[in-house]
Design an enzyme around this catalytic site. Structure first.
Site, short mmCIF file in Angstrom:
data_model
loop_
_atom_site.label_atom_id
_atom_site.label_comp_id
_atom_site.label_asym_id
_atom_site.label_seq_id
_atom_site.Cartn_x
_atom_site.Cartn_y
_atom_site.Cartn_z
N TYR A 175 18.26 74.51 50.55
CA TYR A 175 17.90 73.24 49.92
C TYR A 175 18.05 72.13 50.96
O TYR A 175 19.04 72.08 51.70
CB TYR A 175 18.81 72.94 48.73
N GLU A 193 12.27 65.91 48.78
CA GLU A 193 13.07 67.09 48.44
C GLU A 193 12.29 68.35 48.80
O GLU A 193 11.15 68.53 48.37
CB GLU A 193 13.41 67.10 46.96
#
Length: 387
Positions: free
Chosen positions: A109, A198
């Site tokens: 991530y 993101e």
């Protein structure tokens, strides 16, 4: 402002970030011609909506060949996806993204955002890719690394970049690719006025390449006027029609699920108004900030937005006159109310500059409205009026 995954990946590609090759289609007929641009034998078919949780809702599928791709695309196009972010009404799929499938070895991530508390740029990295990062933060916070860096022309330093990617435990060429990616995300955030980027997941493939497998970008609405190339990416199909209409009159409007419509000046006061409505056992139907001006046209449009919601059983107007004078607002309310048929209880609370004059205008208007002395009194009266 939000954009679609395929648009975010185009921006990433323009800034030198590693992404899979992909095509976007708006009708099934486009597949046969556009698919020739892709070189893989397997494909990933992705619904393009402004919401997370697409995979669990059937909006992401691995496809083995072109024949099945056309079949699955036909099923997905026009489908209403319901995810934890769409609400029960869901979102209709009006475009699809098809990209070359990747053989995944590891998932990470990575995100980059404006941290308002520290006035810095924050990078968040974790070994737990492909998951809800909020869940990771709650259950295994030690697996998340947050690095906050100052805004500077040269971008993040070598040491700062190393801190960001250290959790990934990368090798050789992967390290250099990751460093370039961090610099790219920083540049996009600054040069395009993004508020969030993101990458979830950021993957390492089985041939040890780094790829941004999914991408999400949000942009600062207050800076969008100087980014016409970003504004062009806006998809009005993904936005609430009422919120689009509100923006035309410089009204900040967000529809909620309650029964009491709110018209307030100032975001903080609007939040306090919604809180006290909840305190007395009811739910607000909207957030609506009329800002510093209160012309007849603006107040009329605000009433139209509130009354268009069939769940609204009453309206609470809460105005503190600072920049905006209460008498001007009161006259705007009177003029608008006479033009629009208001058939639900209306409670008005005024305070601040010229509130005495404003109250006189309301009292002498002949309208069926209820005056309130303060916010607490206003909440009690509107809740009582709709029971």
């Amino acid at each position: 402002m939000n954009i679609h995954e395929h648009q975010a990946k185009e921006i990433l590609k323009d800034f030198g970030a590693p992404v899979s090759n992909g095509i976007v289609i708006y009708s099934i007929d486009e597949i046969k011609e556009k698919i020739l641009k892709l070189k893989s034998k397997e494909f990933v078919l992705k619904a393009q909506i402004h919401a997370g949780g697409r995979g669990k809702a059937g909006g992401v599928k691995l496809i083995k060949d072109v024949k099945n791709l056309e079949i699955e695309a036909a099923k997905m196009m026009g489908k209403v996806l319901v995810t934890h972010q769409t609400g029960p009404e869901g979102k209709e799929v009006k475009r699809l993204y098809i990209e070359e499938a990747s053989e995944i070895s590891k998932e990470f991530y990575l995100s980059c955002l404006i941290d308002r508390e520290s006035s810095k740029i924050a990078f968040i990295s974790s070994t737990e890719g492909g998951m809800d990062i909020e869940k990771v933060a709650t259950e295994t916070p030690e697996k998340i690394v947050t690095s906050k860096i100052d805004l500077k022309d040269e971008g993040p330093s070598e040491i700062e970049i190393q801190n960001i990617i250290s959790v990934f435990n990368l090798k050789n060429e992967q390290i250099e690719t990751a460093k370039k990616l961090i610099k790219s995300l920083y540049k996009i955030l600054v040069e395009k006025d993004a508020s969030l980027i993101e990458i979830n997941p950021l993957i390492i493939t089985k041939n040890e390449k780094i790829i941004c497998l999914d991408a999400k970008m949000n942009f600062d609405d207050n800076a969008i006027f100087r980014r016409p190339e970003i504004l062009k990416l806006r998809d009005l199909n993904e936005e609430d029609p009422a919120e689009i209409q509100a923006s035309k009159y410089d009204l900040a409007y967000i529809k909620l699920n309650g029964s009491i419509g709110c018209m307030v000046n100032g975001a903080g006061l609007a939040m306090a108004t919604m809180d006290i409505i909840k305190l007395y056992g009811k739910e607000p139907a909207n957030f609506l900030d009329v800002g510093g001006g209160a012309s007849k046209e603006k107040v009329t449009e605000a009433f139209k937005l509130i009354l268009a919601d069939k769940n609204v059983k009453g309206i609470l107007i809460n105005i503190f006159g600072g920049i905006m004078r209460c008498d001007v607002l009161a006259q705007g309310v009177v003029d608008a109310a006479k033009e629009i048929k208001i058939n639900v209880p209306l409670v008005v609370r005024l305070a601040g500059t010229n509130f005495v004059e404003g109250k006189e205008i309301l009292d002498n208007s002949g309208l069926k409205l209820i005056s309130a002395e303060n916010l607490d009194d206003a909440a009690k009266k509107i809740v009582g009026a709709i029971k």
